[in-house]
Design a protein around this motif. Structure first.
Motif, PDB file in Angstrom:
ATOM      1  N   HIS A  78     -69.332  17.110   0.552  1.00 52.32           N
ATOM      2  CA  HIS A  78     -68.687  16.715  -0.709  1.00 52.32           C
ATOM      3  C   HIS A  78     -67.269  16.208  -0.436  1.00 52.32           C
ATOM      4  N   TRP A  79     -67.138  15.366   0.557  1.00 53.49           N
ATOM      5  CA  TRP A  79     -65.813  14.915   0.970  1.00 53.49           C
ATOM      6  C   TRP A  79     -65.071  14.223  -0.169  1.00 53.49           C
ATOM      7  N   ARG A  80     -65.753  13.380  -0.913  1.00 58.37           N
ATOM      8  CA  ARG A  80     -65.077  12.622  -1.975  1.00 58.37           C
ATOM      9  C   ARG A  80     -64.595  13.542  -3.091  1.00 58.37           C
ATOM     10  N   ARG A  81     -65.320  14.619  -3.350  1.00 58.49           N
ATOM     11  CA  ARG A  81     -64.920  15.548  -4.405  1.00 58.49           C
ATOM     12  C   ARG A  81     -63.896  16.554  -3.899  1.00 58.49           C
ATOM     13  N   LEU A  82     -63.809  16.719  -2.593  1.00 56.94           N
ATOM     14  CA  LEU A  82     -63.000  17.785  -2.020  1.00 56.94           C
ATOM     15  C   LEU A  82     -61.678  17.321  -1.447  1.00 56.94           C
ATOM     16  N   SER A  83     -61.411  16.023  -1.470  1.00 53.31           N
ATOM     17  CA  SER A  83     -60.285  15.529  -0.690  1.00 53.31           C
ATOM     18  C   SER A  83     -59.180  14.889  -1.504  1.00 53.31           C
ATOM     19  N   PRO A  84     -58.749  15.474  -2.625  1.00 53.55           N
ATOM     20  CA  PRO A  84     -57.542  14.949  -3.267  1.00 53.55           C
ATOM     21  C   PRO A  84     -56.357  15.127  -2.327  1.00 53.55           C
ATOM     22  N   PRO A  85     -55.424  14.185  -2.304  1.00 52.29           N
ATOM     23  CA  PRO A  85     -54.322  14.233  -1.336  1.00 52.29           C
ATOM     24  C   PRO A  85     -53.544  15.541  -1.365  1.00 52.29           C
TER      25      PRO A  85
END
Length: 335
Positions: A78-85
C-alpha cells in the motif's frame, strides 16, 4: 454474525494477505504489554538464587522482527496510501535519531536494540492504521487492546494486594542471610532493588511503573471512547445499551485502579491532557476537518513550545521544578 453483501464489515472484502498481516500485527502488538521488553540481560548477582528467566533481549528482537516484516509488507502493498511526505519524513527523522543515539552510546548493542524497537513500533503503527479497511478489524483491534490492558491492570491489583508483601518478606529473609555471610548490602544495586520493593508501585507484566501506567492510560482513553460510542448508538434497545454501558464502566474502573496503583504522576498528567485534547477535537470536529493542517501545526507548535520552555528553565536554573522533573533533567543533560 453474518455480514450483508457489500457491507464494509464483510471480512471477505479485505484481501486474504491483508487479513493475515492485520492478525499478525494485532496479535503481537496486543501481546507485547504482557511481555516486558528486555534490551539487556538483568543481573542480580547479590541474590543467592538464580534470577528468573523472563524475556531475553533475543526474544524482544524476534518479536520486533515479526512486526518489522509484517509492517514492511504492508508498506510495499500500500505504498501510495502509506507514503505521505510527512509520515516518511517523521520515520526518517526517527531513524536518524536512533543512529545518533547508537553512535554516542557506551553500550551500542543495548542502544541499538532499544532504538530499533522504537522505530519498529512507529513503523508498525503507520502500517496498522492503513490496513484497517473494515469495521470488523477495528472491533477486533479494540477488543484485543482492552483485553491486554485489563490483564495488566489485574496484575497491578494483585501485586498491591499480596504479591509485593510476599516478595518483600522473602527478600528480607535473604538479606539477613547475605549480611550473615558478610555481603555488603549498601551497594547501589541492592539499595535500588529494595527501594523498588518497598515503593509498592505496581508495574503489572511490564518492567517499570511508568511504562505500565502509559499502557493502562491509553486503554483507559480507548474505553472512554467506547463508552461514548455505546451511549450514542441509536440502534441499541434499553437492555443491550445498559449491558454495554455496565461492561464499559467495569473495564474503565479496572483500568483506572490499575493505573492509580502504579503511582505514576506522568501518566495521570498525560491522561488529563490527552483526554482534554480528544474532547476538544471531538467537540470541534467540524472546524478541525476544515482546517486540519492548521490544527496539526498548532498542536506541533504547542508541543515544541513546551519543550523549549522546559529546556530554557532547566538551562537557567540548572534543574526543573519537582523532584520527578529534576530527575528527568538529568536525562536531558545526558542526551
Amino acid at each position: 454474525m453474518s455480514a450483508r453483501a457489500g457491507d464494509s464489515s464483510d471480512p471477505l472484502r479485505v484481501p486474504l494477505f491483508d487479513r493475515l498481516l492485520f492478525l499478525v500485527l494485532t496479535g503481537v502488538l496486543c501481546a507485547r504489554p504482557l511481555i516486558s521488553e528486555s534490551f539487556a540481560r538483568a543481573s542480580f548477582t547479590f541474590l543467592p538464587i538464580e534470577s528468573p528467566g523472563g524475556t531475553t533481549p533475543a526474544a524482544t528482537v524476534w518479536l520486533d522482527a515479526i512486526l518489522l516484516v509484517a509492517g514492511v509488507l504492508i508498506w510495499i502493498r500500500h505504498w501510495r496510501r502509506l507514503s505521505p511526505p510527512l509520515v516518511v519524513a517523521a520515520l526518517v527523522l526517527l531513524l536518524a535519531g536512533v543512529a545518533v543515539s547508537v553512535a554516542a552510546a557506551g553500550d551500542k548493542r543495548q542502544a541499538a536494540n532499544a532504538g530499533a524497537h522504537l522505530f519498529v513500533m512507529a513503523l508498525t503503527a503507520t502500517a496498522l492504521v492503513r490496513v484497517l479497511r473494515a469495521r470488523w478489524m477495528v472491533h477486533l483491534l479494540i477488543a484485543a487492546v482492552l483485553a491486554s490492558g485489563v490483564a495488566n491492570a489485574t496484575k497491578c491489583i494483585t501485586q498491591r494486594a499480596y504479591e509485593f508483601d510476599d516478595s518483600l518478606e522473602f527478600w528480607l529473609e535473604q538479606k539477613a542471610a547475605l549480611i550473615a555471610n558478610g555481603v555488603d548490602v549498601e551497594t547501589p544495586s541492592i539499595i535500588n532493588y529494595e527501594r523498588r520493593l518497598r515503593s509498592s508501585q505496581a508495574f503489572g507484566h511490564l518492567a517499570h511503573p511508568n511504562v505500565a501506567a502509559s499502557c493502562l492510560t491509553m486503554c483507559l482513553l480507548v474505553t472512554a471512547g467506547l463508552f461514548i460510542g455505546v451511549v450514542r448508538r441509536p440502534d441499541l434497545d434499553a437492555s443491550r445499551r445498559t449491558a454495554a454501558v455496565l461492561v464499559a464502566a467495569a473495564l474503565g474502573l479496572t483500568l483506572a485502579v490499575g493505573a492509580w496503583l502504579t503511582g505514576s504522576m506522568g501518566a495521570g498528567v498525560s491522561t488529563a491532557i490527552a483526554g482534554a485534547a480528544l474532547l476538544a477535537l471531538g467537540l470541534l470536529r467540524s472546524l478541525v476537518t476544515k482546517h486540519a493542517r492548521g490544527v496539526f501545526a498548532l498542536l506541533v507548535s504547542v508541543y515544541l513550545a513546551v519543550i523549549a520552555v522546559g529546556a530554557g528553565y532547566g538551562l537557567s536554573k540548572g534543574t526543573l521544578p519537582h523532584t520527578s522533573l529534576a530527575f528527568r533533567w538529568q536525562y536531558w543533560q545526558a542526551a
